[in-house]
Design an enzyme around this catalytic site. Structure first.
Site, PDB file in Angstrom:
ATOM      1  CG  HIS A  75      -3.772   0.065   3.651  1.00 40.90           C
ATOM      2  ND1 HIS A  75      -3.559   0.503   2.311  1.00 40.90           N
ATOM      3  CD2 HIS A  75      -4.617   0.674   3.906  1.00 40.90           C
ATOM      4  CE1 HIS A  75      -2.826   2.053   2.218  1.00 40.90           C
ATOM      5  NE2 HIS A  75      -4.134   2.721   3.732  1.00 40.90           N
ATOM      6  CE  LYS A  82       0.471   0.368   3.841  1.00 44.32           C
ATOM      7  NZ  LYS A  82      -0.214  -0.563   2.242  1.00 44.32           N
ATOM      8  CB  CYS A  92      -2.849   5.510   0.952  1.00 49.63           C
ATOM      9  SG  CYS A  92      -2.197   6.919   1.590  1.00 49.63           S
ATOM     10  CG  PHE A 119      -5.923  10.115   3.321  1.00 54.03           C
ATOM     11  CD1 PHE A 119      -6.309   9.703   4.746  1.00 54.03           C
ATOM     12  CD2 PHE A 119      -5.133  11.669   4.029  1.00 54.03           C
ATOM     13  CE1 PHE A 119      -6.001   9.837   6.092  1.00 54.03           C
ATOM     14  CE2 PHE A 119      -4.603  12.192   5.252  1.00 54.03           C
ATOM     15  CZ  PHE A 119      -4.136  11.356   5.874  1.00 54.03           C
ATOM     16  CD  GLU A 149      -6.141  -3.772   5.572  1.00 52.14           C
ATOM     17  OE1 GLU A 149      -6.311  -4.474   4.594  1.00 52.14           O
ATOM     18  OE2 GLU A 149      -5.392  -3.034   6.076  1.00 52.14           O
ATOM     19  CG  HIS A 209       1.493   4.939   4.282  1.00 52.23           C
ATOM     20  ND1 HIS A 209       1.725   3.902   2.692  1.00 52.23           N
ATOM     21  CD2 HIS A 209       0.379   4.680   4.159  1.00 52.23           C
ATOM     22  CE1 HIS A 209      -0.033   4.611   2.414  1.00 52.23           C
ATOM     23  NE2 HIS A 209      -0.907   4.272   3.879  1.00 52.23           N
TER      24      HIS A 209
END
Length: 420
Positions: free
Chosen positions: A308, A338, A168, A402, A319, A343
């Site tokens: 994000h 998002k 991502c 990830f 975050e 996403h």
């Protein structure tokens, strides 16, 4: 931060294929005012039986972006990238060979998974009918580098080329690579961005079984709600964003203007866990500090932070912790797009880079939709309800992934600026 010779890297073209629009105007309008691009997959959708809600991009007819003889096995992630690249090149009014030396143009396109659906379909065919059922065109139709390669082939790009696959964070990392290539003098123009087509049953089942996806929402448009107390997972989306990033002096020489300049980037690793972020946000905070340092900015210089913000319990809090660590009590205005796009995994960072550049160009900060009841653990200066209008001097965009990959990008006003 300037590139080699005191020059800057400016975004002269943006091409989009997203659940909320495929042109700059409709995309940014939807970010600011809606409507959401999230929906229940129709019954005939390949992942319709698995996904409750998804961000579905428009259909791309293969023959609209590829010669008819070359459409065999071309995975959708390639088609999305080609469609977005076509829009970006047209927006930049750039013709390779006429406006730029082909060997001084580079292409870097990211994807998280590549053509997994095409691979899965071929695997089923082999198991059912044997080796002869596997198309000889499988590999050029599904390998992760093929969006990059197809763009290079279509436009005659002869310089550096690469594919980024850092999950991502990949889309943002592709944009950072564009800056590096211009900064070190390796290219005058870089076609960069991300593309992803993950809306198929196996990927959807994997995320669903990991309890990562939003669930139980009567209204699909309400399912993605970054930083909201009621968030319960992210919404899987698909799409592509391709940008033309150009040395500013090169753009000026051909009479082109930019949406925004890319002025800094950071990249770090959490080195913590395959899927979970560091709870203290230390890796993400180091990434933001690195990006600001390269841009020559202090935290107080940042007007907007495109988070994000996936709408997951752990991710949004981590975050927030990182943002507070960098900016203290005086955080910039924060939002996550998002909530309306979903996403898009490897494409998300590129789409959000485009949104950040447009926020500077248009002088408007899009809100986080569905942020009705902010989580006290995510106490930031959230843009809510409607867009904030006014000059934007610097914007920072975060992408985390990830594996613990962190990428932050910093943008400033374009030199030279593009017209309205």
């Amino acid at each position: 931060m300037s590139t080699a010779g005191g020059d800057s890297a400016t975004i002269t073209g943006i091409g989009l294929v997203t659940p909320i629009g495929c042109d700059v105007g409709s995309f940014f309008a939807a970010l600011c005012k809606g409507p959401s691009g999230l929906q229940r997959p129709p019954g005939d959708h390949p992942a319709g039986a698995v996904l409750e809600v998804a961000g579905i991009a428009p259909y791309i007819d293969p023959v609209s972006v590829l010669p008819p003889t070359e459409t065999r096995c071309a995975d959708r992630f390639i088609l999305l990238a080609l469609a977005a690249a076509e829009r970006a090149m047209a927006d930049a009014a750039l013709e390779v060979g006429r406006d730029a030396d082909p060997f001084r143009v580079a292409v870097v396109v990211a994807t998280g998974g590549g053509g997994l659906e095409t691979f899965e379909q071929s695997s089923h065919a082999r198991l059912a009918r044997g080796r002869a059922a596997v198309s000889p065109y499988l590999l050029p139709g599904m390998l992760s580098n093929m969006a990059t390669a197809r763009i290079a082939i279509k436009y005659g790009i002869r310089g550096f080329s690469s594919a980024i696959v850092t999950a991502c964070a990949a889309g943002a990392q592709a944009v950072a690579e564009a800056f590096r290539l211009i900064a070190d003098g390796s290219a005058d123009v870089v076609v960069c961005g991300g593309t992803e087509s993950p809306l198929h049953p196996t990927i959807a089942a994997a995320f669903g079984n990991a309890r990562a996806l939003a669930r139980g929402w009567d209204d699909p448009a309400a399912a993605s709600r970054p930083f909201d107390r009621r968030r319960n997972g992210f919404v899987l989306g698909e799409g592509a964003a391709i940008m033309v990033v150009e040395r500013a002096s090169h753009a000026r020489a051909r009479g082109a203007g930019g949406y925004a300049d890319l002025i800094g980037w950071g990249a770090t690793s959490d080195a913590h866990h395959p899927t979970m972020p560091r709870p203290d946000g230390d890796g993400a905070a180091a990434c933001m500090r690195q990006a600001l340092s390269r841009a020559g900015l202090a935290p107080a210089d940042v007007d907007y932070l495109n988070a994000h913000g996936t709408s997951t319990k752990l991710g949004d809090v981590a975050e927030t912790t990182a943002i507070r660590s960098v900016f203290g009590a005086g955080t910039p205005a924060v939002s996550s797009i998002k909530a309306v796009t979903g996403h898009m995994l490897g494409a998300s960072g590129a789409v959000e880079a485009a949104a950040s550049a447009l926020a500077i160009h248009r002088g408007a900060l899009p809100p986080t939709h569905n942020l009705d009841d902010p989580d006290p653990q995510c106490d930031l200066d959230h843009v809510r309800g409607s867009a904030r209008v006014g000059p934007v001097g610097a914007a920072l965009s975060n992408s985390f992934a990830f594996g613990g990959h962190n990428v932050s990008l910093v943008f400033g006003p374009a030199s030279p600026p593009k017209g309205p």
